[in-house]
Design an enzyme around this catalytic site. Structure first.
Site, PDB file in Angstrom:
ATOM      1  N   GLY A  16       0.823  -1.207   0.000  1.00 18.68           N
ATOM      2  CA  GLY A  16       0.000   0.000   0.000  1.00 18.68           C
ATOM      3  C   GLY A  16       0.851   1.248   0.000  1.00 18.68           C
ATOM      4  O   GLY A  16       0.508   2.240   0.646  1.00 18.68           O
ATOM      5  N   THR A  40       1.125  -1.622  -4.775  1.00 20.71           N
ATOM      6  CA  THR A  40      -0.036  -0.755  -4.866  1.00 20.71           C
ATOM      7  C   THR A  40      -1.176  -1.507  -5.523  1.00 20.71           C
ATOM      8  O   THR A  40      -0.959  -2.382  -6.363  1.00 20.71           O
ATOM      9  CB  THR A  40       0.291   0.529  -5.648  1.00 20.71           C
ATOM     10  OG1 THR A  40      -0.879   1.347  -5.748  1.00 20.71           O
ATOM     11  CG2 THR A  40       0.822   0.210  -7.031  1.00 20.71           C
ATOM     12  N   VAL A  66      -3.249  -7.750  -1.989  1.00 25.08           N
ATOM     13  CA  VAL A  66      -2.661  -8.410  -0.819  1.00 25.08           C
ATOM     14  C   VAL A  66      -3.567  -9.476  -0.224  1.00 25.08           C
ATOM     15  O   VAL A  66      -3.147 -10.202   0.685  1.00 25.08           O
ATOM     16  CB  VAL A  66      -2.282  -7.386   0.285  1.00 25.08           C
ATOM     17  CG1 VAL A  66      -1.129  -6.507  -0.164  1.00 25.08           C
ATOM     18  CG2 VAL A  66      -3.487  -6.544   0.701  1.00 25.08           C
ATOM     19  N   ASN A  92       1.391  -2.239   5.403  1.00 23.40           N
ATOM     20  CA  ASN A  92       0.589  -1.024   5.499  1.00 23.40           C
ATOM     21  C   ASN A  92      -0.761  -1.145   4.803  1.00 23.40           C
ATOM     22  O   ASN A  92      -1.716  -0.473   5.185  1.00 23.40           O
ATOM     23  CB  ASN A  92       1.373   0.141   4.891  1.00 23.40           C
ATOM     24  CG  ASN A  92       0.529   1.385   4.740  1.00 23.40           C
ATOM     25  OD1 ASN A  92       0.199   2.051   5.723  1.00 23.40           O
ATOM     26  ND2 ASN A  92       0.164   1.708   3.502  1.00 23.40           N
ATOM     27  N   SER A 143      -4.031   0.208  14.194  1.00 20.07           N
ATOM     28  CA  SER A 143      -4.865   1.401  14.346  1.00 20.07           C
ATOM     29  C   SER A 143      -5.250   1.589  15.799  1.00 20.07           C
ATOM     30  O   SER A 143      -5.393   0.609  16.550  1.00 20.07           O
ATOM     31  CB  SER A 143      -6.143   1.267  13.508  1.00 20.07           C
ATOM     32  OG  SER A 143      -7.047   2.328  13.762  1.00 20.07           O
ATOM     33  N   TYR A 157     -13.543  -3.506  11.199  1.00 20.66           N
ATOM     34  CA  TYR A 157     -12.238  -2.855  11.050  1.00 20.66           C
ATOM     35  C   TYR A 157     -11.505  -2.832  12.384  1.00 20.66           C
ATOM     36  O   TYR A 157     -10.327  -3.212  12.469  1.00 20.66           O
ATOM     37  CB  TYR A 157     -12.420  -1.435  10.524  1.00 20.66           C
ATOM     38  CG  TYR A 157     -11.141  -0.648  10.436  1.00 20.66           C
ATOM     39  CD1 TYR A 157     -10.267  -0.825   9.372  1.00 20.66           C
ATOM     40  CD2 TYR A 157     -10.803   0.284  11.417  1.00 20.66           C
ATOM     41  CE1 TYR A 157      -9.079  -0.106   9.290  1.00 20.66           C
ATOM     42  CE2 TYR A 157      -9.633   1.015  11.342  1.00 20.66           C
ATOM     43  CZ  TYR A 157      -8.768   0.817  10.276  1.00 20.66           C
ATOM     44  OH  TYR A 157      -7.591   1.535  10.206  1.00 20.66           O
ATOM     45  N   LYS A 161      -8.025  -4.855  13.347  1.00 26.20           N
ATOM     46  CA  LYS A 161      -6.788  -4.191  13.758  1.00 26.20           C
ATOM     47  C   LYS A 161      -6.313  -4.692  15.125  1.00 26.20           C
ATOM     48  O   LYS A 161      -5.108  -4.763  15.388  1.00 26.20           O
ATOM     49  CB  LYS A 161      -6.983  -2.674  13.761  1.00 26.20           C
ATOM     50  CG  LYS A 161      -7.112  -2.080  12.360  1.00 26.20           C
ATOM     51  CD  LYS A 161      -5.899  -2.375  11.498  1.00 26.20           C
ATOM     52  CE  LYS A 161      -5.946  -1.648  10.165  1.00 26.20           C
ATOM     53  NZ  LYS A 161      -4.728  -1.880   9.345  1.00 26.20           N
TER      54      LYS A 161
END
Length: 252
Positions: A16, A40, A66, A92, A143, A157, A161
Site C-alpha cells: 500500500g 499498490t 494483498v 501497510n 490502528s 475494522y 486491527k
C-alpha cells in the site's frame, strides 16, 4: 529537512505504498538511505514509480492484491530478488471498505475486511520470512481502533486491527531467536489520507482533534518517523510492541 542516513543499505517492501501513510513511509525510508519497493492496488505501479521519480525519489514497484496469497508470495519473491535481498517489510495495506453496524453486517463484508486487514498481514509476513534474516524487521500498521473499538460502523475494522496487534505479538515470539523483530504502529487520527477523506466527515475530524492533547491531527509523516525507528538495524531490543502514534489521545 535532511533525514539522517539511518537505513543505509536496508532493503524494504512496503505494501500500500502508493498513497497516504504508505507513501510517506516510502519517502522517509528512501531519504534515510534505504532501497524501497512499494506495492499498490488502487493505482498502477508505473504511475506511482513515475510520480516519485519526478520528485527525485527512486522506488521499485509492483501491482498487488494483498488478499491473494499466491500473488503475495510471487511479488514478494520478485521484489526481494530485484533488490538483492530483503531486510524490512511494512504491512501497510488495509482499509475500512465501508461503514456497517455489526448487527446488520453481511458475511461478505466481514470476510472482505478481515482478509484485507488480517489475512494480508499473514500472507505478506509469511512470504517475507523466506528472505528475512538476522536484523530483519516486520512492521505492521494497525490502528487506534484496535484498542478503543473504533467509531460507528467500524466494528469489523476495529476487530481486525486488534487481531493485527495480536498477530504482531505472536510472530515476535516465533522469530525472536532468528534476530527478527515484529512490531505494530497504531495511528490515531492521521489526516491527508484517503481513509479519513473517505470515511470521516470534517465535523467528526474537528471533534476528534479537540480531544488530542498535542492540539492537532497527525500526518502521514508522523507515522513514517515512527516506522523509520523500528526499521533500523540497531532497534533489535524492541519487539512485540504496539507503538501508539496519536498525539496523546489514547495510552495503551
Amino acid at each position: 529537512m535532511t533525514i539522517p542516513q539511518t537505513l543505509t543499505g536496508r532493503r524494504v517492501i512496503i505494501t500500500g505504498g502508493g498513497v497516504g501513510i504508505g507513501r510517506a513511509i516510502a519517502e522517509r525510508f528512501v531519504g534515510a538511505g534505504a532501497t524501497v519497493s512499494v506495492t499498490t492496488h488502487s493505482r498502477s505501479a508505473e504511475e506511482v514509480v513515475a510520480e516519485a521519480a519526478r520528485q527525485g525519489i527512486t522506488l521499485l514497484g509492483a501491482r498487488l492484491d494483498v488478499t491473494d496469497s499466491a500473488a503475495v508470495t510471487r511479488v514478494v519473491d520478485d521484489l526481494a530478488a530485484r533488490m538483492g535481498g530483503l531486510d524490512v517489510v511494512v504491512n501497510n495495506a488495509g482499509g475500512l471498505v465501508a461503514r456497517h453496524p455489526l448487527a446488520s453486517m453481511s458475511d461478505e463484508h466481514w470476510d472482505a475486511v478481515w482478509k484485507l486487514n488480517v489475512s494480508s498481514v499473514f500472507y505478506v509476513s509469511r512470504a517475507a520470512l523466506r528472505h528475512l534474516g538476522e536484523g530483519g524487521r516486520v512492521i505492521n500498521i494497525s490502528s487506534l481502533a484496535g484498542a478503543n473499538g473504533g467509531s460507528g460502523g467500524a466494528g469489523v475494522y476495529a476487530t481486525s486491527k486488534a487481531a493485527v496487534d495480536g498477530f504482531t505479538r505472536t510472530l515476535a515470539k516465533e522469530v525472536a531467536a532468528a534476530g527478527i523483530t515484529v512490531n505494530s504502529i497504531a495511528p490515531g487520527l492521521i489526516l491527508e489520507t484517503p481513509f479519513h477523506e473517505t470515511f470521516t466527515p470534517v465535523a467528526d475530524q474537528e471533534k476528534a482533534i479537540a480531544g488530542i492533547p498535542v492540539g492537532r491531527a497527525g500526518l502521514p509523516a508522523d507515522v513514517a518517523c515512527a516506522a523509520e525507528h523500528l526499521a533500523r538495524s540497531d532497534s533489535g531490543f524492541t519487539t512485540g510492541a504496539v507503538l501508539d502514534v496519536n498525539g496523546g489521545a489514547y495510552f495503551s
